[in-house]
Design a protein around this motif. Structure first.
Motif, short mmCIF file in Angstrom:
data_model
loop_
_atom_site.label_atom_id
_atom_site.label_comp_id
_atom_site.label_asym_id
_atom_site.label_seq_id
_atom_site.Cartn_x
_atom_site.Cartn_y
_atom_site.Cartn_z
N UNK A 19 -8.76 3.08 -0.80
CA UNK A 19 -8.55 2.35 0.53
C UNK A 19 -7.27 3.00 1.15
N UNK A 20 -7.29 2.58 2.41
CA UNK A 20 -5.96 2.90 3.03
C UNK A 20 -5.49 1.54 3.61
N UNK A 21 -4.14 1.19 2.98
CA UNK A 21 -3.63 -0.14 3.42
C UNK A 21 -2.76 0.01 4.22
N UNK A 22 -2.48 -0.50 5.33
CA UNK A 22 -1.15 -0.62 6.24
C UNK A 22 -0.54 -1.86 6.52
N UNK A 23 0.55 -1.76 6.07
CA UNK A 23 1.88 -2.73 6.31
C UNK A 23 2.75 -2.56 7.23
N UNK A 32 1.32 3.29 6.11
CA UNK A 32 -0.27 3.44 5.61
C UNK A 32 -0.27 4.03 4.20
N UNK A 33 -0.72 3.33 3.16
CA UNK A 33 -0.82 3.98 1.93
C UNK A 33 -2.17 3.82 1.15
N UNK A 34 -2.54 4.92 0.50
CA UNK A 34 -3.81 4.99 -0.24
C UNK A 34 -3.63 4.55 -1.31
N UNK A 66 -6.87 -2.57 6.77
CA UNK A 66 -7.31 -1.75 5.54
C UNK A 66 -8.49 -0.87 6.23
N UNK A 67 -8.64 0.33 5.69
CA UNK A 67 -9.78 1.17 5.87
C UNK A 67 -10.32 1.81 4.70
N UNK A 68 -11.81 1.99 4.75
CA UNK A 68 -12.42 2.38 3.51
C UNK A 68 -13.47 3.53 4.08
#
Length: 148
Positions: A19-23, A32-34, A66-68
């Protein structure tokens, strides 16, 4: 929550590894980090180093996005999730054991990457508050939104 939409969410979460998580960084820019993840129902878990930027970002501000997105061959097959939620450190020993078991089950090879010093590893739970389910099979840009 509509059971059909929930089933779509769980299907997407179950079929993907990353997933990509953005903080939010200290300078207020998004980052954004995978990361690889596991899930238990709608709750999503990931791990990172205590030294990672995302760990520092979450310590300051725990709202995340989060994106998936599963791979697709053409636009009519685009499906995915975009969610907003809060990230919480997993600290209870029983929950740590549960999350580790989920990771070892989904990613058996992860044991070789586990740090010898578990003090350098943080586990986080993402608790969704709003989820958008993208499904182009129902039309261009079709999205169902769920508020939790």
């Amino acid at each position: 929550m509509d059971q059909e939409v929930k089933a779509k969410i769980l299907d997407i979460l179950s079929r993907q590894n990353d997933m990509t998580i953005a903080t939010i960084r200290e300078d207020r820019y998004p980052q954004a980090t995978t990361v690889s993840y596991v899930h238990d129902g709608l709750e999503i878990y990931f791990g990172c180093s205590t030294r990672s930027q995302k760990a520092h970002n979450i310590a300051r501000h725990n709202k995340v996005s989060v994106t998936v997105t599963p791979a697709y061959s053409d636009w009519s097959n685009i499906r995915g999730l975009s969610l907003g939620g809060v990230a919480e450190r997993v600290t209870a020993p029983s929950q740590i054991t549960m999350v580790e078991a989920l990771f070892f089950q989904k990613f058996p090879f992860v044991a070789q990457y586990a740090p010898n010093d578990r003090g350098d590893l943080l586990l986080f739970r993402v608790v969704p508050k709003v989820i958008s389910v993208l499904d182009y099979s129902q039309g261009f840009g079709h999205t169902d939104q769920v508020i939790i």
